[in-house]
Design a protein around this motif. Structure first.
Motif, PDB file in Angstrom:
ATOM      1  N   LYS A 227     -46.316  -2.947 -33.141  1.00  0.00           N
ATOM      2  CA  LYS A 227     -44.870  -3.160 -33.129  1.00  0.00           C
ATOM      3  C   LYS A 227     -44.615  -4.659 -33.107  1.00  0.00           C
ATOM      4  O   LYS A 227     -44.991  -5.358 -32.165  1.00  0.00           O
ATOM      5  CB  LYS A 227     -44.237  -2.491 -31.913  1.00  0.00           C
ATOM      6  CG  LYS A 227     -42.724  -2.729 -31.807  1.00  0.00           C
ATOM      7  CD  LYS A 227     -42.129  -2.079 -30.571  1.00  0.00           C
ATOM      8  CE  LYS A 227     -42.037  -0.579 -30.741  1.00  0.00           C
ATOM      9  NZ  LYS A 227     -41.257   0.045 -29.634  1.00  0.00           N
TER      10      LYS A 227
ATOM     11  N   HIS B  55     -38.326  -5.124 -31.726  1.00  0.00           N
ATOM     12  CA  HIS B  55     -37.287  -4.099 -31.753  1.00  0.00           C
ATOM     13  C   HIS B  55     -36.003  -4.647 -31.139  1.00  0.00           C
ATOM     14  O   HIS B  55     -36.020  -5.615 -30.373  1.00  0.00           O
ATOM     15  CB  HIS B  55     -37.717  -2.790 -31.076  1.00  0.00           C
ATOM     16  CG  HIS B  55     -37.762  -2.832 -29.579  1.00  0.00           C
ATOM     17  ND1 HIS B  55     -38.786  -2.277 -28.848  1.00  0.00           N
ATOM     18  CD2 HIS B  55     -36.909  -3.347 -28.641  1.00  0.00           C
ATOM     19  CE1 HIS B  55     -38.567  -2.445 -27.554  1.00  0.00           C
ATOM     20  NE2 HIS B  55     -37.437  -3.089 -27.401  1.00  0.00           N
TER      21      HIS B  55
ATOM     22  N   GLU C 225     -34.437  -7.917 -36.630  1.00  0.00           N
ATOM     23  CA  GLU C 225     -33.814  -7.363 -35.425  1.00  0.00           C
ATOM     24  C   GLU C 225     -32.364  -7.830 -35.301  1.00  0.00           C
ATOM     25  O   GLU C 225     -31.512  -7.095 -34.776  1.00  0.00           O
ATOM     26  CB  GLU C 225     -34.614  -7.768 -34.188  1.00  0.00           C
ATOM     27  CG  GLU C 225     -36.093  -7.388 -34.231  1.00  0.00           C
ATOM     28  CD  GLU C 225     -36.344  -5.938 -34.599  1.00  0.00           C
ATOM     29  OE1 GLU C 225     -35.463  -5.088 -34.344  1.00  0.00           O
ATOM     30  OE2 GLU C 225     -37.420  -5.648 -35.152  1.00  0.00           O
TER      31      GLU C 225
ATOM     32  N   HIS D 283     -30.147  -5.441 -37.010  1.00  0.00           N
ATOM     33  CA  HIS D 283     -29.836  -4.285 -36.162  1.00  0.00           C
ATOM     34  C   HIS D 283     -28.725  -4.630 -35.164  1.00  0.00           C
ATOM     35  O   HIS D 283     -27.855  -3.804 -34.861  1.00  0.00           O
ATOM     36  CB  HIS D 283     -31.075  -3.829 -35.400  1.00  0.00           C
ATOM     37  CG  HIS D 283     -32.093  -3.116 -36.230  1.00  0.00           C
ATOM     38  ND1 HIS D 283     -31.795  -2.002 -36.979  1.00  0.00           N
ATOM     39  CD2 HIS D 283     -33.422  -3.364 -36.422  1.00  0.00           C
ATOM     40  CE1 HIS D 283     -32.887  -1.587 -37.598  1.00  0.00           C
ATOM     41  NE2 HIS D 283     -33.888  -2.392 -37.290  1.00  0.00           N
TER      42      HIS D 283
ATOM     43  N   ARG E  78     -35.917   5.673 -36.581  1.00  0.00           N
ATOM     44  CA  ARG E  78     -37.186   5.373 -37.254  1.00  0.00           C
ATOM     45  C   ARG E  78     -36.995   5.019 -38.732  1.00  0.00           C
ATOM     46  O   ARG E  78     -37.788   4.260 -39.292  1.00  0.00           O
ATOM     47  CB  ARG E  78     -38.152   6.553 -37.130  1.00  0.00           C
ATOM     48  CG  ARG E  78     -38.615   6.845 -35.715  1.00  0.00           C
ATOM     49  CD  ARG E  78     -39.746   7.862 -35.718  1.00  0.00           C
ATOM     50  NE  ARG E  78     -39.356   9.125 -36.307  1.00  0.00           N
ATOM     51  CZ  ARG E  78     -38.811  10.122 -35.635  1.00  0.00           C
ATOM     52  NH1 ARG E  78     -38.566   9.995 -34.342  1.00  0.00           N
ATOM     53  NH2 ARG E  78     -38.487  11.255 -36.235  1.00  0.00           N
TER      54      ARG E  78
END
Length: 211
Positions: free
Chosen positions: A21, A24, A65, A68, A84
């Motif tokens: 990862k 996020h 990110e 987002h 996802r």
């Protein structure tokens, strides 16, 4: 952009072996003791293993990110399937922030690079990142390496390919972009959870089981 709490930690824990990862964005994850706001602050997580890639790829992750974050503040649904799968709305937001977004078969419009010219506009930020990145984290299944070494299995990741063709029972055959390509095996479930990136060529391993 929303205010965020930046966290840095292991990107190889809680993910399939060989995957990583890189980052996020999570809305309303932190609450300040100095604020009466019950909503709280968002979390921007950066995986320590991904720092090995250098300043420009890390900036691409941060902008990914950030897209987002923009979607959250604007009330735009940019993902489906419990976050996802990245949809075309995310692709457009990422492009507005200076990214090139390409499609990965299992996680949508998620594969991220700096668009041509973006590095020039973010020159000062890239220099600051290059100065700040003085170490990176080795993943649990990697051979410990220094800054110029090559690790084994999962030193970086970012979501990628794989067809829906018939799978061999002893695992998928995955090949990277090295010349000659390095080969590994992984289960279909592991492969579809996220990208597996070669620590040498930085390219994603692709499924050649049916080739």
């Amino acid at each position: 952009m929303p205010d965020v709490v930046v966290t840095l930690g292991a990107g190889s824990i809680g993910v399939p072996t060989g995957a990583l990862k890189l980052g996020h964005f999570a809305a309303e994850r932190w609450v300040s003791n100095e604020s009466k706001d019950p909503v709280g602050l968002a979390e921007l997580f950066v995986g320590g293993e991904g720092l090995r890639r250098g300043a420009e790829p890390v900036l691409a992750t941060l902008l990914h990110e950030a897209a987002h974050g923009v979607a959250h503040v604007s009330g735009i649904k940019d993902t489906i399937r419990q976050g996802r799968y990245h949809n075309t709305r995310f692709k457009l937001l990422g492009e507005e922030l200076g990214l090139t977004i390409t499609q990965a078969p299992t996680i949508g419009w998620s594969s991220t690079e700096l668009a041509p010219g973006t590095a020039i506009g973010y020159g000062e930020a890239i220099e600051a990142l290059a100065t700040a990145i003085v170490a990176f984290r080795n993943s649990e299944d990697a051979v410990p390496v220094g800054p110029t070494g090559g690790g084994k299995g999962g030193t970086a990741a970012g979501g990628r390919s794989g067809g829906r063709s018939r799978r061999p029972k002893n695992g998928l055959v995955l090949v990277c972009k090295c010349s000659p390509g390095r080969r590994i095996r992984a289960s279909a479930g592991v492969f579809e959870r996220g990208p597996i990136v070669c620590g040498v060529c930085r390219g994603d391993f692709s499924d050649v089981s049916a080739a």
